[in-house]
Motif scaffolding. Structure first.
Motif, PDB file in Angstrom:
ATOM      1  N   TYR A  79      -8.476  10.549 -17.981  1.00 13.52           N
ATOM      2  CA  TYR A  79      -8.293  11.271 -16.389  1.00 13.52           C
ATOM      3  C   TYR A  79      -7.468   9.686 -16.251  1.00 13.52           C
ATOM      4  CZ  TYR A  79     -12.314  12.947 -17.558  1.00 13.52           C
ATOM      5  OH  TYR A  79     -14.151  14.357 -18.245  1.00 13.52           O
ATOM      6  N   LEU A  80      -7.425   9.044 -16.013  1.00 18.05           N
ATOM      7  CA  LEU A  80      -6.176   8.225 -15.469  1.00 18.05           C
ATOM      8  C   LEU A  80      -5.193   7.919 -16.194  1.00 18.05           C
ATOM      9  CD1 LEU A  80      -6.252   5.271 -13.506  1.00 18.05           C
ATOM     10  CD2 LEU A  80      -6.812   3.873 -14.721  1.00 18.05           C
ATOM     11  N   LYS A  81      -4.154   8.275 -15.525  1.00 16.12           N
ATOM     12  CA  LYS A  81      -3.045   8.076 -15.718  1.00 16.12           C
ATOM     13  C   LYS A  81      -1.335   6.922 -15.316  1.00 16.12           C
ATOM     14  CE  LYS A  81      -3.797  12.413 -17.199  1.00 16.12           C
ATOM     15  NZ  LYS A  81      -4.098  12.746 -19.038  1.00 16.12           N
ATOM     16  N   SER A  82      -2.256   6.510 -14.385  1.00 15.96           N
ATOM     17  CA  SER A  82      -0.925   5.193 -13.464  1.00 15.96           C
ATOM     18  C   SER A  82      -1.447   4.134 -13.370  1.00 15.96           C
ATOM     19  CB  SER A  82      -0.105   6.316 -12.679  1.00 15.96           C
ATOM     20  OG  SER A  82      -0.964   6.716 -11.741  1.00 15.96           O
ATOM     21  N   PHE A  83      -1.048   3.381 -13.404  1.00 15.82           N
ATOM     22  CA  PHE A  83      -1.708   1.842 -13.069  1.00 15.82           C
ATOM     23  C   PHE A  83      -0.576   1.022 -11.997  1.00 15.82           C
ATOM     24  CE2 PHE A  83      -1.862  -2.509 -11.970  1.00 15.82           C
ATOM     25  CZ  PHE A  83      -2.628  -2.478 -12.089  1.00 15.82           C
ATOM     26  N   ALA A  84      -0.351   1.040 -10.637  1.00 13.59           N
ATOM     27  CA  ALA A  84       0.150   0.408 -10.282  1.00 13.59           C
ATOM     28  C   ALA A  84      -0.272  -1.316 -10.122  1.00 13.59           C
ATOM     29  CB  ALA A  84       1.194   1.219  -8.979  1.00 13.59           C
ATOM     30  N   MET A  85       0.694  -2.217  -9.478  1.00  9.01           N
ATOM     31  CA  MET A  85       0.557  -3.256  -8.780  1.00  9.01           C
ATOM     32  C   MET A  85       1.696  -3.916  -7.791  1.00  9.01           C
ATOM     33  SD  MET A  85      -0.411  -6.964 -11.503  1.00  9.01           S
ATOM     34  CE  MET A  85      -1.064  -8.071 -10.082  1.00  9.01           C
ATOM     35  N   GLY A  86       0.563  -4.078  -6.412  1.00 11.64           N
ATOM     36  CA  GLY A  86       1.887  -4.548  -5.593  1.00 11.64           C
ATOM     37  C   GLY A  86       1.148  -5.412  -4.438  1.00 11.64           C
ATOM     38  N   TYR A  87       1.993  -5.494  -3.442  1.00  5.83           N
ATOM     39  CA  TYR A  87       1.677  -6.849  -2.414  1.00  5.83           C
ATOM     40  C   TYR A  87       2.185  -6.371  -1.289  1.00  5.83           C
ATOM     41  CZ  TYR A  87       6.530  -7.928  -2.828  1.00  5.83           C
ATOM     42  OH  TYR A  87       8.002  -8.652  -2.914  1.00  5.83           O
ATOM     43  N   SER A  88       2.299  -6.456  -0.395  1.00  5.31           N
ATOM     44  CA  SER A  88       2.004  -6.806   0.585  1.00  5.31           C
ATOM     45  C   SER A  88       1.413  -8.137   1.848  1.00  5.31           C
ATOM     46  CB  SER A  88       0.886  -5.663   2.053  1.00  5.31           C
ATOM     47  OG  SER A  88       1.578  -5.647   2.779  1.00  5.31           O
ATOM     48  N   PHE A  89       2.567  -8.320   2.701  1.00  3.86           N
ATOM     49  CA  PHE A  89       2.908  -9.738   3.695  1.00  3.86           C
ATOM     50  C   PHE A  89       2.464  -9.630   5.095  1.00  3.86           C
ATOM     51  CE2 PHE A  89       6.408 -11.261   1.452  1.00  3.86           C
ATOM     52  CZ  PHE A  89       5.608 -11.894   0.150  1.00  3.86           C
ATOM     53  N   TYR A  90       1.447 -10.209   5.696  1.00 10.32           N
ATOM     54  CA  TYR A  90       1.033 -10.341   6.656  1.00 10.32           C
ATOM     55  C   TYR A  90       1.107 -11.837   8.200  1.00 10.32           C
ATOM     56  CZ  TYR A  90      -3.298 -13.219   5.917  1.00 10.32           C
ATOM     57  OH  TYR A  90      -3.895 -14.216   5.542  1.00 10.32           O
ATOM     58  N   ARG A  91       0.937 -11.099   9.212  1.00 12.83           N
ATOM     59  CA  ARG A  91       1.277 -12.835   9.879  1.00 12.83           C
ATOM     60  C   ARG A  91       0.286 -12.319  10.434  1.00 12.83           C
ATOM     61  NH1 ARG A  91       5.679 -15.545   9.708  1.00 12.83           N
ATOM     62  NH2 ARG A  91       7.904 -14.584   8.864  1.00 12.83           N
ATOM     63  N   GLY A  92      -0.651 -13.917  11.107  1.00 11.05           N
ATOM     64  CA  GLY A  92      -1.222 -13.607  11.933  1.00 11.05           C
ATOM     65  C   GLY A  92      -3.180 -13.727  11.316  1.00 11.05           C
ATOM     66  N   ARG A  93      -3.794 -12.897  11.658  1.00 14.86           N
ATOM     67  CA  ARG A  93      -5.579 -12.122  10.640  1.00 14.86           C
ATOM     68  C   ARG A  93      -4.902 -11.263  10.643  1.00 14.86           C
ATOM     69  NH1 ARG A  93      -9.344 -12.248  16.380  1.00 14.86           N
ATOM     70  NH2 ARG A  93      -8.572 -10.097  15.678  1.00 14.86           N
ATOM     71  N   TYR A  94      -5.661 -11.374   8.846  1.00 16.46           N
ATOM     72  CA  TYR A  94      -5.695 -10.463   7.767  1.00 16.46           C
ATOM     73  C   TYR A  94      -6.041  -9.527   8.162  1.00 16.46           C
ATOM     74  CZ  TYR A  94      -9.967 -11.589   6.459  1.00 16.46           C
ATOM     75  OH  TYR A  94     -10.903 -11.175   5.592  1.00 16.46           O
ATOM     76  N   THR A  95      -6.973  -9.370   9.497  1.00 17.96           N
ATOM     77  CA  THR A  95      -7.902  -8.360   9.191  1.00 17.96           C
ATOM     78  C   THR A  95      -6.967  -7.702   9.870  1.00 17.96           C
ATOM     79  OG1 THR A  95      -9.082  -9.345  11.413  1.00 17.96           O
ATOM     80  CG2 THR A  95     -10.082  -9.103   9.089  1.00 17.96           C
ATOM     81  N   ASP A  96      -5.730  -8.105  11.004  1.00 16.01           N
ATOM     82  CA  ASP A  96      -4.776  -7.018  11.842  1.00 16.01           C
ATOM     83  C   ASP A  96      -4.467  -6.249  10.721  1.00 16.01           C
ATOM     84  OD1 ASP A  96      -6.625  -7.614  14.003  1.00 16.01           O
ATOM     85  OD2 ASP A  96      -4.876  -9.776  13.996  1.00 16.01           O
ATOM     86  N   ALA A  97      -3.945  -6.386   9.713  1.00 14.94           N
ATOM     87  CA  ALA A  97      -2.981  -5.343   8.751  1.00 14.94           C
ATOM     88  C   ALA A  97      -3.954  -4.451   7.616  1.00 14.94           C
ATOM     89  CB  ALA A  97      -2.199  -6.989   7.834  1.00 14.94           C
TER      90      ALA A  97
END
Length: 641
Positions: free
Chosen positions: A227-245
């Motif tokens: 079933y599983l055909k693909s996998f991706a790995m990424g990242y994202s930056f945030y400023r302030g509190r991470y809960t807001d992002a």
């Protein structure tokens, strides 16, 4: 928004899930071929069937090899269920796996009673009292009450073997070394992540050489899924509190595991309970369900999410019990965890891992990824996203933040290699040898001259790459844009020598060439694809695949993508700060490096008729020049002394 560093697609052949006439999957059959080894190390990803592979090997040792008892040690009680009694005869094996309930020490009970039961089990002469499952902790405590000889003719299987360490403070590591050195015990070590890039090596090189190894890669496993055909790995930056992002990176339609930051990290608010509350508030209107221990969160759309909180200790047992017993896809939507839901945790429906804050352990990253890369009919894609605090050049802690980002990206690049196919490299001696598929012929490549270098090249290149990517000086060189041949021919050999101090210079060079070739060719394959193609792209040039030479490979920085990613995503002031800082500490040498560089200095003088110039625009020559200056300085210091 998430920036994917890579996405890998798989063909879904189903091979890894097929079973042979003995009831074994592809990986299990590979392990069973090594069943007579006294020391066996199995490196295979989650869901590949390591626990059942151990059952097959253990039963053969008990019934055919003179082993009297088998002990399986797991890191925590919840993983013990993987080794419960299992019917194997019905699928073709010669015996079922049966554990007397009193020998399953991962059930509830006091530590003292479990240690007592372990000691009685070891001394028992009852031939049917021959299999036990316990935790690592029980094994450690019991070892202190036993002699090494008590483990004679015993199979000791260690699940999640990366918990063992050669550090002097590692009780489990000391126990394993003592048992290996002073008894006839057989040992099977199993892990999905065995990375030297973590702070303390697992085994000393002399101990590790005693182990036969079975390597089953993530690529083989995922390529063979249904079933599983693909996998991706990424990242994202945030400023302030991470809960807001969270709204920018979280898709609540995906079965998700959220790992909040370690309380000692810079991303943590230091109040883990408040962080859970804020996450719930971001998701919607939360109400607690006393019956299940779950949070029921109503989104704006009216959809109700079922969320398990594994951060709060109160009521955690009830939540864990619910998770253990759930079977349907609609039973759970999101798990919020801190130190849990990593290794050995089984939620096949999970498809998205959101990890907040940098993780300094590659093992931990691999374990978290393993939670979402199980094959399940509800998903054809799995995603790992690392949400990281945005570095700020004006911040007093900028270098700490930058270092974290660098490590997060280099760890991601390591994972890209773990999840991609490996290539088989051979020395090209004549024009009739043509590369095809994953078999690549390279001019000037040094073939392994000893069993030691051959074993490292065949089994340990990804682990070694972890050490290379985690090396501070190499990270600094990547960020500063240091020339490829400096990294490949000067910095990487130093890491190899530190990791394998027993290697000769020739063995070190053999390993280095294969490591760099693997990294460069994998990078080129990601860019253009090799299979069925005559050309591949290396350093912005198209090269005939049958004209590849090791000298050409050494001109390519295999880790350039890390610099490209970081320069693309971090703002210009921060990038300039990184470059200025790295340039200031570019030429620092250890004694081992100077010993390694001296022959290169001699060779440079022989080829050019002069000593290397520190003002040269060529960074390779610059580094040789500074190394020569340092050698002269050390010579004067010794003369003066």
């Amino acid at each position: 928004m998430t920036s994917n560093i890579f996405e890998i697609n798989y063909n879904g052949t189903g091979h890894s899930q097929n079973i042979n006439t003995l009831g074994m999957r592809e990986m299990q059959a590979r392990v069973y071929e090594k069943r007579t080894s006294q020391y066996l190390l199995v490196k295979a990803p989650p869901a590949s069937g390591k626990s059942r592979a151990l059952m097959f090997v253990a039963l053969d040792k008990l019934m055919n090899q003179g082993i009297k008892k088998a002990i399986i040690a797991v890191p925590e009680r919840s993983i013990g269920k993987s080794f419960q009694s299992t019917e194997l005869v019905k699928t073709g094996f010669f015996s079922d796996w049966f554990i007397n309930p009193q020998n399953n020490l991962t059930d509830r009970g006091t530590s003292e009673s479990k240690v007592s039961r372990f000691v009685k089990f070891i001394s028992s002469s009852n031939p049917e009292d021959n299999i036990m499952v316990c935790t690592h902790a029980t094994l450690r405590f019991a070892f202190n009450q036993l002699n090494n000889s008590d483990f004679d003719n015993v199979l000791l299987a260690i699940d999640e073997f990366h918990h063992v360490s050669q550090d002097n403070n590692s009780v489990l590591g000391n126990a394993i070394r003592n048992i290996m050195g002073n008894s006839s015990a057989h040992i099977v070590a199993m892990t999905g992540s065995y990375f030297r890039g973590d702070s303390v090596p697992i085994l000393e090189p002399t101990d590790e050489q005693k182990f036969d190894k079975v390597i089953y890669t993530y690529y083989e496993q995922l390529e063979g899924y249904k079933y599983l055909k693909s996998f991706a790995m990424g990242y994202s930056f945030y400023r302030g509190r991470y809960t807001d992002a969270l709204s920018e990176v979280l898709n609540t339609s995906k079965k998700t595991i959220i790992h909040i930051p370690n309380v000692n990290s810079g991303e943590s608010t230091k109040d883990k309970y408040d962080e859970v509350d804020r996450i719930l508030e971001e998701l919607g209107d939360a109400k607690f369900d006393e019956n299940t221990g779950l949070w029921l969160v109503t989104e704006e759309s009216g959809r109700v999410l079922k969320i398990a909180d594994l951060v709060n200790e109160d009521g955690r047992e009830k939540v864990q019990e619910y998770i253990r017993n759930m079977a349907k896809i609609d039973d759970l939507d999101i798990i919020i965890a801190l130190g849990m839901a990593k290794e050995g945790f089984d939620w096949p429906f999970a498809e998205y891992a959101l990890t907040i804050g940098y993780r300094n352990s590659l093992t931990e990253i691999v374990q978290i990824i393993g939670r979402v890369t199980r094959d399940s009919s509800n998903k054809n894609h799995a995603q790992f996203t690392n949400l990281i605090a945005q570095p700020d050049a004006q911040d007093d802690e900028v270098m700490f933040a930058v270092n974290n980002v660098m490590k997060a990206i280099t760890a991601s690049l390591l994972m890209e290699s773990v999840l991609a196919p490996n290539f088989n490299f051979k020395r090209k001696d004549n024009g009739d040898q043509k590369s095809n598929g994953t078999n690549i012929f390279i001019k000037g490549l040094k073939e392994p001259s000893t069993n030691r270098s051959k074993d490292i090249i065949q089994n340990d290149l990804n682990d070694l790459k972890a050490s290379v990517l985690q090396d501070n000086q190499i990270q600094q060189a990547i960020a500063a844009g240091v020339e490829a041949k400096v990294i490949n021919k000067q910095l990487i050999p130093r890491v190899i020598m530190n990791t394998y101090p027993d290697l000769t210079n020739d063995e070190t060079e053999e390993v280095r060439q294969h490591l760099v070739a693997q990294s460069v060719i994998q990078s080129a394959e990601r860019e253009e694809g090799i299979s069925g193609k005559q050309f591949l792209k290396m350093a912005n040039k198209f090269i005939n695949i049958d004209e590849i030479a090791i000298d050409l490979i050494d001109q390519v920085n295999p880790f350039q993508r890390a610099y490209e990613v970081i320069s693309k995503e971090i703002d210009a002031p921060t990038l300039r700060f990184i470059q200025d800082y790295m340039d200031g500490i570019k030429f620092i040498f250890s004694e081992d490096e100077l010993i390694m560089l001296y022959p290169q200095i001699v060779q440079f003088k022989k080829e050019n008729g002069r000593i290397p110039d520190k003002s040269s625009s060529d960074q390779y020559e610059q580094r040789l020049a500074y190394a020569l200056l340092r050698l002269e300085q050390l010579r004067r210091e010794r003369q003066d002394g």
